[in-house]
Design a protein around this motif. Structure first.
Motif, PDB file in Angstrom:
ATOM      1  N   GLN A 134       0.820  -1.214   0.000  1.00  0.00           N
ATOM      2  CA  GLN A 134       0.000   0.000   0.000  1.00  0.00           C
ATOM      3  C   GLN A 134       0.858   1.269   0.000  1.00  0.00           C
ATOM      4  OE1 GLN A 134      -3.208   0.402  -0.298  1.00  0.00           O
ATOM      5  NE2 GLN A 134      -3.415   2.567   0.216  1.00  0.00           N
ATOM      6  N   THR A 135       1.876   1.309   0.849  1.00  0.00           N
ATOM      7  CA  THR A 135       2.650   2.539   1.021  1.00  0.00           C
ATOM      8  C   THR A 135       3.773   2.664   0.008  1.00  0.00           C
ATOM      9  OG1 THR A 135       2.165   2.534   3.393  1.00  0.00           O
ATOM     10  CG2 THR A 135       4.008   3.895   2.659  1.00  0.00           C
TER      11      THR A 135
ATOM     12  N   GLY B 235       2.154   4.213   7.445  1.00  0.00           N
ATOM     13  CA  GLY B 235       1.827   5.360   8.281  1.00  0.00           C
ATOM     14  C   GLY B 235       0.601   5.113   9.139  1.00  0.00           C
ATOM     15  N   PHE B 236      -0.416   4.503   8.551  1.00  0.00           N
ATOM     16  CA  PHE B 236      -1.620   4.153   9.316  1.00  0.00           C
ATOM     17  C   PHE B 236      -1.283   3.194  10.449  1.00  0.00           C
ATOM     18  CE2 PHE B 236      -4.802   0.818   9.929  1.00  0.00           C
ATOM     19  CZ  PHE B 236      -5.873   1.555  10.423  1.00  0.00           C
TER      20      PHE B 236
ATOM     21  N   PHE C 261      -0.752   9.623   7.790  1.00  0.00           N
ATOM     22  CA  PHE C 261      -1.196  10.079   9.109  1.00  0.00           C
ATOM     23  C   PHE C 261      -2.447  10.936   9.020  1.00  0.00           C
ATOM     24  CE2 PHE C 261       3.394   9.984  10.955  1.00  0.00           C
ATOM     25  CZ  PHE C 261       3.341   8.607  10.984  1.00  0.00           C
ATOM     26  N   PHE C 262      -2.722  11.484   7.834  1.00  0.00           N
ATOM     27  CA  PHE C 262      -3.834  12.419   7.678  1.00  0.00           C
ATOM     28  C   PHE C 262      -5.038  11.785   6.995  1.00  0.00           C
ATOM     29  CE2 PHE C 262       0.073  14.843   7.853  1.00  0.00           C
ATOM     30  CZ  PHE C 262      -0.225  15.800   8.799  1.00  0.00           C
ATOM     31  N   GLY C 263      -5.044  10.470   6.894  1.00  0.00           N
ATOM     32  CA  GLY C 263      -6.185   9.782   6.324  1.00  0.00           C
ATOM     33  C   GLY C 263      -5.765   8.703   5.358  1.00  0.00           C
TER      34      GLY C 263
ATOM     35  N   ALA D  90       8.761  -2.684  14.112  1.00  0.00           N
ATOM     36  CA  ALA D  90       8.817  -3.586  12.957  1.00  0.00           C
ATOM     37  C   ALA D  90       8.542  -2.818  11.665  1.00  0.00           C
ATOM     38  CB  ALA D  90       7.813  -4.724  13.131  1.00  0.00           C
ATOM     39  N   GLU D  91       7.578  -1.899  11.712  1.00  0.00           N
ATOM     40  CA  GLU D  91       7.308  -1.058  10.542  1.00  0.00           C
ATOM     41  C   GLU D  91       8.501  -0.148  10.243  1.00  0.00           C
ATOM     42  OE1 GLU D  91       4.874  -1.090   8.488  1.00  0.00           O
ATOM     43  OE2 GLU D  91       3.142  -2.012   9.449  1.00  0.00           O
TER      44      GLU D  91
END
Length: 279
Positions: free
Chosen positions: A83-84, A230-231, A221-223, A247-248
């Motif tokens: 995803q990121t 980040g989530f 962090f903003f959605g 771990a992330e």
């Protein structure tokens, strides 16, 4: 006390081993062994001092706990990575760097654009990411597209400035020589100016590798949907699951280093003629 003493012993052993290697002939083995030994020493000392000083895992978990969390959460980490990194950072990196490269070519071909576009790019580059990210999330939605947009904004200007500067690296005598051969702008660009600009272009690409990953993670962090690095970091901190947070962080560090290293290896292959790549 035994943990603390073990930490000091590990530090001494690692220090002495690296000193011994530093006096050996410089080979690919010694250049690789020194940072590996240094990293292993730091991790082992981290483990010993955290356990010896009985630091709460909420404040700083030991590496063994992080490794367990990593092994138990591989499915989550992989989903967050896709995803990121793949969707958000890599797509934004390609779009942003590609757009900056084409814009730099346009600026070089039509110099009047430099007076209009570079000040605007400088202004955009000065905007804080925490101010841009919420706006772009509102514009492009909560999925990876908004994170890619943040990455595009972050990498565009460094890549643009380096490419514009690189296209001016060839001197006037070389350009005059191309004109005496009746070379067109496209021929001069491809055969002279782009090869001379490659060190600058790769410098922009390497800067953009770190900015891309940082931008994608911070933007989440903003959605974001219920996945992404980040989530996961923001929600795990709220749940006091610091082992998963670390771990992330490990995944982000490894991916960022590999991304930068891959671009550096490509630079070495493309610009092997440049003095910075010799020896």
């Amino acid at each position: 006390m035994i943990w603390i003493l073990s930490g000091f012993v590990i530090w001494v052993v690692g220090w002495r081993l690296n000193i011994w290697l530093s006096h050996k002939p410089k080979t690919s083995f010694t250049r690789l062994a020194v940072p590996i030994i240094f990293g292993i020493t730091l991790i082992a000392m981290w483990e010993c001092f955290v356990r010896g000083l009985e630091i709460s895992p909420v404040l700083l978990p030991p590496p063994s706990m992080i490794a367990v969390a990593f092994a138990e959460s591989t499915n989550i980490l992989w989903e967050d990575f896709v995803q990121t990194v793949i969707k958000g950072a890599l797509s934004g990196y390609i779009i942003g760097c590609g757009a900056a490269f084409l814009t730099a070519i346009a600026i070089d071909r039509f110099p009047f654009l430099q007076r209009g576009l570079l000040p605007v790019g400088n202004f955009v580059a000065a905007l804080p990411i925490i101010g841009m990210a919420p706006i772009l999330v509102m514009w492009f939605g909560f999925d990876w597209q908004s994170k890619a947009a943040v990455v595009v904004v972050m990498v565009f200007f460094p890549m643009l400035v380096n490419t514009v500067q690189g296209l001016q690296a060839s001197d006037h005598m070389q350009r005059d020589l191309m004109r005496t051969y009746a070379a067109s702008y496209a021929q001069t660009l491809i055969k002279l100016r782009l090869p001379a600009a490659m060190p600058f272009i790769f410098n922009g690409l390497k800067i953009a590798t770190t900015l891309a990953l940082i931008g994608a993670i911070v933007a989440e962090f903003f959605g974001s949907p219920i996945k992404g690095m980040g989530f996961r970091i923001s929600t795990s901190v709220g749940q006091l699951a610091l082992d998963l947070v670390w771990a992330e962080i490990v995944v982000a560090a490894v991916v960022g280093s590999a991304f930068y290293g891959g671009v550096a290896l490509l630079e070495k292959a493309v610009t092997s003629w440049h003095p910075s790549q010799r020896g």
